[in-house]
Design a protein around this motif. Structure first.
Motif, mmCIF file in Angstrom:
data_model
loop_
_atom_site.group_PDB
_atom_site.id
_atom_site.type_symbol
_atom_site.label_atom_id
_atom_site.label_comp_id
_atom_site.label_asym_id
_atom_site.label_seq_id
_atom_site.Cartn_x
_atom_site.Cartn_y
_atom_site.Cartn_z
ATOM 1 N N THR A 134 0.840 -1.194 0.000
ATOM 2 C CA THR A 134 0.000 0.000 0.000
ATOM 3 C C THR A 134 0.879 1.248 0.000
ATOM 4 N N VAL A 135 0.298 2.342 -0.480
ATOM 5 C CA VAL A 135 1.035 3.610 -0.585
ATOM 6 C C VAL A 135 0.222 4.707 0.070
ATOM 7 N N GLY A 136 0.862 5.497 0.930
ATOM 8 C CA GLY A 136 0.184 6.600 1.605
ATOM 9 C C GLY A 136 0.965 7.891 1.505
ATOM 10 N N ASP A 137 0.251 8.960 1.262
ATOM 11 C CA ASP A 137 0.863 10.293 1.191
ATOM 12 C C ASP A 137 -0.011 11.254 1.983
ATOM 13 N N VAL A 138 0.513 11.809 3.064
ATOM 14 C CA VAL A 138 -0.228 12.734 3.915
ATOM 15 C C VAL A 138 0.510 14.070 3.925
ATOM 16 N N LEU A 139 -0.189 15.136 3.545
ATOM 17 C CA LEU A 139 0.401 16.473 3.589
ATOM 18 C C LEU A 139 -0.675 17.479 3.961
ATOM 19 N N TYR A 140 -0.494 18.138 5.099
ATOM 20 C CA TYR A 140 -1.380 19.203 5.555
ATOM 21 C C TYR A 140 -0.566 20.481 5.705
ATOM 22 N N LYS A 141 -1.127 21.578 5.202
ATOM 23 C CA LYS A 141 -0.471 22.878 5.334
ATOM 24 C C LYS A 141 -1.461 23.888 5.899
ATOM 25 N N GLY A 142 -0.945 24.783 6.749
ATOM 26 C CA GLY A 142 -1.806 25.799 7.339
ATOM 27 C C GLY A 142 -1.099 27.119 7.510
ATOM 28 N N ALA A 143 -1.878 28.186 7.454
ATOM 29 C CA ALA A 143 -1.375 29.532 7.750
ATOM 30 C C ALA A 143 -2.228 30.115 8.862
ATOM 31 N N LEU A 144 -1.621 30.965 9.697
ATOM 32 C CA LEU A 144 -2.315 31.558 10.837
ATOM 33 C C LEU A 144 -1.957 33.024 10.936
ATOM 34 N N GLN A 145 -2.983 33.842 11.209
ATOM 35 C CA GLN A 145 -2.714 35.244 11.478
ATOM 36 C C GLN A 145 -3.786 35.796 12.423
ATOM 37 N N GLY A 146 -3.360 36.694 13.313
ATOM 38 C CA GLY A 146 -4.289 37.309 14.245
ATOM 39 C C GLY A 146 -4.153 36.746 15.645
ATOM 40 N N ALA A 147 -4.467 37.575 16.627
ATOM 41 C CA ALA A 147 -4.395 37.154 18.021
ATOM 42 C C ALA A 147 -5.322 35.975 18.268
ATOM 43 N N SER A 148 -4.839 34.967 18.955
ATOM 44 C CA SER A 148 -5.564 33.759 19.355
ATOM 45 C C SER A 148 -5.939 32.863 18.177
ATOM 46 N N ALA A 149 -5.399 33.107 16.994
ATOM 47 C CA ALA A 149 -5.586 32.147 15.902
ATOM 48 C C ALA A 149 -4.897 30.846 16.291
ATOM 49 N N ARG A 150 -5.573 29.717 16.058
ATOM 50 C CA ARG A 150 -5.042 28.442 16.543
ATOM 51 C C ARG A 150 -5.289 27.351 15.518
ATOM 52 N N SER A 151 -4.284 26.523 15.326
ATOM 53 C CA SER A 151 -4.461 25.321 14.519
ATOM 54 C C SER A 151 -3.836 24.141 15.263
ATOM 55 N N VAL A 152 -4.442 22.983 15.077
ATOM 56 C CA VAL A 152 -3.951 21.749 15.680
ATOM 57 C C VAL A 152 -3.931 20.675 14.605
ATOM 58 N N TRP A 153 -2.806 20.002 14.479
ATOM 59 C CA TRP A 153 -2.704 18.854 13.571
ATOM 60 C C TRP A 153 -2.023 17.723 14.310
ATOM 61 N N ILE A 154 -2.687 16.570 14.353
ATOM 62 C CA ILE A 154 -2.108 15.360 14.921
ATOM 63 C C ILE A 154 -2.165 14.290 13.846
ATOM 64 N N GLY A 155 -1.022 13.746 13.490
ATOM 65 C CA GLY A 155 -0.974 12.738 12.437
ATOM 66 C C GLY A 155 -0.459 11.416 12.966
ATOM 67 N N ASP A 156 -1.243 10.360 12.795
ATOM 68 C CA ASP A 156 -0.853 9.008 13.205
ATOM 69 C C ASP A 156 -0.821 8.111 11.984
ATOM 70 N N VAL A 157 0.306 7.462 11.769
ATOM 71 C CA VAL A 157 0.426 6.452 10.713
ATOM 72 C C VAL A 157 0.814 5.138 11.368
ATOM 73 N N LEU A 158 0.048 4.088 11.073
ATOM 74 C CA LEU A 158 0.340 2.745 11.562
ATOM 75 C C LEU A 158 0.577 1.834 10.370
ATOM 76 N N ILE A 159 1.746 1.220 10.339
ATOM 77 C CA ILE A 159 2.055 0.217 9.328
ATOM 78 C C ILE A 159 1.956 -1.134 10.022
ATOM 79 N N GLY A 160 0.901 -1.884 9.717
ATOM 80 C CA GLY A 160 0.603 -3.117 10.424
ATOM 81 C C GLY A 160 1.544 -4.253 10.069
ATOM 82 N N PRO A 161 1.457 -5.366 10.789
ATOM 83 C CA PRO A 161 2.382 -6.486 10.592
ATOM 84 C C PRO A 161 2.270 -7.158 9.229
ATOM 85 N N ASP A 162 1.112 -7.040 8.572
ATOM 86 C CA ASP A 162 0.923 -7.655 7.257
ATOM 87 C C ASP A 162 1.130 -6.677 6.101
#
Length: 400
Positions: free
Chosen positions: A269-297
């Motif tokens: 299998t083939v996976g490609d993950v790409l997230y991009k973000g820009a932030l401006q201004g007081a209290s602007a907030r972004s959260v990115w959590i990336g989990d990749v699991l390559i299983g035993p098979d």
């Protein structure tokens, strides 16, 4: 709902939830890995989040309390229009009616509530062997109030198509999107969040990609007060491909979040993950959590995930947490990366030295940074729309 109450076995993996949890006054051992996260269709099996849980610790819970209540909500809060549906099959699925529930497993309270509240889930199906001539656009317009939804998208064997979910107006919505990509199919799903400034949107996308099939999943978050879109994709069949892309622009007071999970389960299998973000201004907030699991098979896997953030002003904050688990040594490649930074002064100097004023130079740098995701859409009208939206954000103009 699977809940561990015993001490972890010797040699158990380390976890990322040091706070643990209390359920009924009993200490619960934290989840050891992303693939072990508990799930249930019954909202009563989930405790109300406190903010100490690993999947809630970065989310402003105080701003989404209405979506943590398992109370009936009206069904006319979100107006629905479907455009370009030639060749698409539509229907409604009750609980227990296939393929509803074939893939989706609620992993948090709002998702379980949305499952329970949606008596008849809309079905969008691309029939086997059909190639849609144009994208299907599902326009979802909020009219104010609390809403729950569960949507099933199915691309049957060897079909081709693009489905765009456009969220506009205002609402407080908990939404599930269940995506099934059968053998040999190629499906693109684009989720666009251009809500009004007071909207709250919690969305769980769960997908399975079968043998020699491809899913391209794109999240574009530009509007809304709190927007949290969490894609979970299982590459189940041999030769399955998953492309997961994201674009966000957070301004003052906005919280834009994505927790991405890519599970390589089948071989090659083939996976490609790409997230991009820009932030401006007081209290602007972004959260990115990336989990990749390559299983035993998942032998022969080739996978890479990355998150890049550009902070434009003081007071803005981007949290970026990549995680990678590999359970087989027979892979082509795997990696992850994360970077958050401000403008590159050398780029600005280079442009200004060639007669471009500072404001225009900054605009070009930001567009150059984000345009990579915009171009992955492959839909000229959307590319033009989002390029204009980014420029409007930079200029501080109201969204069009």
């Amino acid at each position: 709902m699977t809940t561990t109450t015993e001490a972890p076995a010797a040699g158990a993996k380390g976890h990322t939830d040091p706070a643990g949890a209390l359920v009924g006054g009993t200490a619960v051992v934290p989840v050891q890995t992303r693939s072990e996260r508990p799930w249930s269709f019954d909202p009563a099996d989930f405790a109300t989040p406190t903010g100490r849980e690993v999947n809630w610790k970065h989310t402003p819970l105080a701003r989404l309390q209405s979506l943590l209540l398992n109370e009936p909500a009206p069904h006319d809060v979100i107006g629905v229009e479907v455009e370009g549906a030639a060749g698409l099959e539509q229907g409604r699925l009750t609980v227990g009616q296939s393929p509803r529930g074939e893939v989706f497993r609620p992993e948090d309270l709002p998702s379980a509530i949305a499952w329970a509240q949606e008596a008849e889930a809309p079905l969008l199906r691309i029939p086997a062997g059909v190639e849609l001539d144009e994208p299907v656009v599902v326009r979802l317009t909020g009219r104010g109030g609390v809403a729950h939804a569960h949507v099933v998208i199915e691309a049957q064997a060897n079909s081709r198509g693009t489905i765009i979910l456009r969220h506009e107006g205002t609402a407080e919505q908990a939404q599930n999107v269940e995506i099934i990509v059968r053998d040999g199919a190629a499906l693109t799903v684009v989720s666009v969040q251009r809500w009004d400034d007071d909207a709250v949107h919690l969305s769980a996308h769960q997908a399975r990609v079968d043998r020699d099939a491809t899913l391209t999943h794109i999240v574009v978050s530009l509007g809304g007060a709190v927007v949290r879109v969490n894609p979970s994709v299982e590459l189940a069949g041999a030769g399955a491909n998953g492309n997961l892309y994201g674009l966000s622009f957070s301004d003052a007071g906005q919280h834009l979040e994505s927790q991405v999970y890519l599970h390589h389960k089948g071989p090659h299998t083939v996976g490609d993950v790409l997230y991009k973000g820009a932030l401006q201004g007081a209290s602007a907030r972004s959260v990115w959590i990336g989990d990749v699991l390559i299983g035993p098979d998942a032998v022969g896997t080739d996978s890479y995930e990355a998150n890049r953030n550009l902070v434009l002003t003081d007071g803005a904050r981007a949290d970026s947490i990549p995680n990678l688990e590999i359970e087989t040594g027979d892979i082509v490649g795997a990696g992850h990366a994360s970077a958050t930074g401000r403008f590159d002064d050398e780029q600005l100097f280079y442009l200004q030295a060639r007669g471009i004023d500072e404001e225009e130079a900054r605009r070009l740098v930001v567009l150059g940074f984000l345009i990579e995701i915009v171009q992955k859409l492959g839909i000229p009208s959307l590319e033009e729309e989002f390029t204009a939206a980014i420029e409007a954000e930079l200029a501080g103009e109201p969204a069009a």
